[in-house]
Design a protein around this motif. Structure first.
Motif, short mmCIF file in Angstrom:
data_model
loop_
_atom_site.label_atom_id
_atom_site.label_comp_id
_atom_site.label_asym_id
_atom_site.label_seq_id
_atom_site.Cartn_x
_atom_site.Cartn_y
_atom_site.Cartn_z
N THR A 147 5.00 -4.36 -12.81
CA THR A 147 3.94 -3.84 -11.96
C THR A 147 2.56 -4.00 -12.59
N ASP A 148 2.49 -4.52 -13.81
CA ASP A 148 1.22 -4.71 -14.48
C ASP A 148 0.49 -5.92 -13.90
N TYR A 195 -2.71 0.78 -4.16
CA TYR A 195 -1.94 -0.46 -4.04
C TYR A 195 -1.08 -0.67 -5.27
N GLU A 196 0.09 -1.24 -5.06
CA GLU A 196 0.99 -1.53 -6.18
C GLU A 196 1.50 -2.96 -6.04
N GLU A 197 1.49 -3.67 -7.17
CA GLU A 197 2.06 -5.01 -7.22
C GLU A 197 3.43 -4.95 -7.87
N ARG A 198 4.32 -5.81 -7.42
CA ARG A 198 5.68 -5.84 -7.95
C ARG A 198 6.11 -7.30 -8.12
N LYS A 255 0.85 -1.19 0.00
CA LYS A 255 0.00 0.00 0.00
C LYS A 255 0.89 1.24 0.00
N LEU A 256 0.73 2.07 -1.02
CA LEU A 256 1.55 3.27 -1.15
C LEU A 256 1.06 4.37 -0.22
#
Length: 636
Positions: A208-209, A165-168, A159-160
């Motif tokens: 990140t997609d 939210y960002e996936e990596r 969680k930024l």
């Protein structure tokens, strides 16, 4: 995914893959032990605040190499050549954690040094430095590369600060470049990463997609984190053979949990995290979350030896043992040159001499504590003095077996002990000026990269003196022990009964003992489960036996974060939820001289004279999410 090969600069003092893989040289521990210690503690260190439990799953399954190899630019052909078809993988995933937070775009080394993502994926030797941390990510993560061909994938969702939210997802390779079957032929260092590039920048970035990550995870039968979930998945494909320790005398002489890597991991979790597994007392004492762990979807519950170790931890941490326990607790104090106050409390040691019945050995296919702790077969008559110690994170640092922590201790039978330090005890001013504000910091900095033992630092003798004082306390207590203070602990074990699914645990009756006047004490009530069989999709039949005198009640319960709950306790706390387990049937087998009846889900016994009993009970489960518990209690 695009590849980035580590630069081969002879003037950079950079390590090669083979030297990195040798950096964590702990030959005392198995692969399962090292992987479990490293991965679990890092997940626990990353737990979100105000979280009751940290959930960690170990999944060992198979994937198709052709599907995965297509994503690895530069080594695809070698993967298909040497590792074609169906291959094994290990996925370690956590929930209720932050995930791998931190910047990966900055060119500022200070910013990157504080990034958990950067430290785990791209750095070696960068430890976690927050107070109370237990894991490393410095050298311990090298264990991930050693159990496969050297490839590790990291997937995380965070969680930024913006609230989004960002996936990596990124992959890494560390291998021995000197091996003939190496994957990365184009490198003399054997180190590479895979991710994406953008805008002509030579910095490798994580994918990140969401959809692209989803496609990669589906190869392993895994799903993306959803909704408000954050966490990390460490994926280790192409597991190699020989990850469990073979017995030189053949598989029939091998401990059963060493016959598969999944079973070895399940035992390793208990071995090193007994204090924290489903233990609300640990959370009350430390303020940290309890640990809920699964292997291939199966909930891990504690075997006899490790349940006793958890009880000992609780006693040492709180300074209190359950009423009716034989556990002895001693304070360990250091007179000078350690803490800011003279004769300050360094911690407590709790110890007990369990009987074979209490260990589940007598009459059952079980093992001595030494076997559970070392995974080595031992003569059941072989007696050991075993002491464990841990810091605030709850990972057992080491089991000292017949060593300096119990030096000179003479006892009849096995001795199990646990030392728990008083973590917040303030150190002397000189030690505080050197960065050791409290005992927790001192002990953490005394550990090596594998966190496998305590050593003294700064030319001090704190650990040495704690060790000697602990051995002295146990020696003196056993030398002068009073029989009146040591009553039977099997009631405690019966109440803390293990899971009925898939295996049952219980406690046999003890033999009468003499009190201080020389008279024999009468047995107390006891119960044990002899066998468990599934008789339906949600029903199990328990064969049990025990000992009773006068009147007693057999009841079912469930183990929760709030402790053991009976149907009555459950109704008070969760009035709109059905109790997870009910008695669907009951039949006595040997109840000579004992009347029984089923009332309000409990079995009531009324014995004319004291004696043994046995019977069968069918239980129906409304939920498989709880550890089922059976207990017997004498009533007036």
């Amino acid at each position: 995914m695009k590849i980035k090969i580590a630069a081969d600069d002879s003037q950079s003092m950079a390590q090669s893959g083979d030297s990195i893989l040798r950096s964590l040289q702990n030959t005392d521990l198995s692969y399962a032990d090292v992987v479990v210690r490293e991965s679990l503690q890092n997940s626990l260190d990353a737990t979100l605040p105000d979280t009751n439990s940290t959930i960690v799953n170990f999944d060992l399954k198979e994937f198709d190499s052709e599907e995965l190899s297509a994503y690895f630019e530069g080594i695809q052909d070698e993967l298909l050549k040497n590792h074609a078809g169906r291959q094994k993988y290990l996925a370690i995933s956590d929930k209720h954690t932050y995930g791998l937070t931190g910047d990966y775009l900055s060119n500022d080394s200070k910013v990157l040094d504080s990034s958990n993502f950067q430290k785990l994926v791209f750095s070696i030797g960068k430890n976690q430095d927050h107070d109370g941390a237990g894991g490393s990510w410095g050298m311990g993560k090298t264990s991930f590369f050693r159990i496969g061909v050297g490839i590790v994938l990291y997937y995380t969702r965070i969680k930024l600060e913006s609230g989004e939210y960002e996936e990596r997802l990124v992959a890494s390779l560390i291998e021995d470049p000197k091996k003939e079957d190496r994957l990365l032929k184009a490198s003399r260092r054997g180190i590479a990463w895979w991710g994406r590039y953008e805008d002509g920048n030579d910095k490798l970035l994580p994918i990140t997609d969401h959809e692209e990550i989803k496609n990669i995870l589906q190869i392993f039968g895994l799903q993306n984190y959803q909704d408000d979930d954050t966490g990390t998945v460490i994926l280790i494909p192409y597991l190699r053979d020989g990850l469990v320790r073979a017995d030189e005398n053949g598989s029939e002489r091998q401990v059963p949990w060493n016959r598969s890597f999944a079973d070895a991991i399940q035992m390793a979790v208990q071995r090193w995290y007994a204090p924290r597994i489903c233990n609300p007392i640990y959370s009350e004492v430390t303020g940290n979350s309890a640990l809920l762990c699964h292997v291939n979807g199966e909930n891990i519950s504690l075997d006899y030896t490790f349940q006793i170790m958890q009880d000992l931890y609780n006693a040492a941490a709180t300074g209190k043992a359950d009423k009716g326990s034989r556990i002895v607790i001693k304070e360990i104090r250091l007179a000078k040159r350690a803490f800011s106050k003279n004769d300050a409390l360094a911690g407590r040691v709790a110890f007990v001499q369990p009987t074979d019945e209490e260990l589940g050995i007598a009459g059952q296919n079980r093992f001595a504590p030494y076997s559970y702790i070392t995974s080595e077969l031992a003569d059941e008559a072989s007696l050991k003095r075993i002491l464990a110690y841990t810091r605030k994170p709850g990972m057992i640092i080491r089991y000292d077996i017949d060593g300096k922590w119990t030096y000179g201790v003479k006892c009849d039978g096995n001795l199990l002990a646990f030392f728990v330090p008083k973590s917040d005890q303030k150190m002397t001013r000189p030690l505080q000026e050197q960065g050791y504000d409290n005992l927790e910091q001192y002990l953490r900095n005394s550990e090596k990269a594998d966190h496998a033992e305590w050593f003294d630092v700064a030319n001090k003798s704190v650990v040495k003196r704690i060790t000697a004082k602990t051995a002295e306390a146990i020696r003196d207590s056993l030398r002068n022990k009073n029989e009146d203070t040591n009553v039977h602990m099997s009631d405690r074990l019966a109440r803390r009964f293990g899971s009925l699914v898939p295996k049952a645990r219980g406690e046999a009756a003890s033999v009468p003992r003499k009190n201080s006047s020389g008279k024999k004490k009468e047995k107390t009530v006891h119960i044990k489960v002899d066998d468990t069989q599934q008789v339906g999709t949600d029903k199990f039949q328990l064969s049990f036996s025990g000992y009773v005198r006068n009147k007693a009640k057999i009841s079912l319960g469930v183990l929760t974060q709030e402790g053991r709950l009976t149907a009555e306790n459950w109704a008070k706390s969760f009035d709109k939820l059905d109790f997870p387990v009910t008695v669907a049937g009951f039949s006595p087998v040997e109840f000579e001289g004992i009347e029984w009846k089923l009332q309000d889900g409990n079995i009531l016994l009324d014995a004319e004279t004291a004696g043994s009993f046995s019977g069968k009970m069918t239980v129906k489960l409304a939920s498989f999410d709880y550890r089922i518990n059976i207990a017997i209690k004498q009533i007036k």
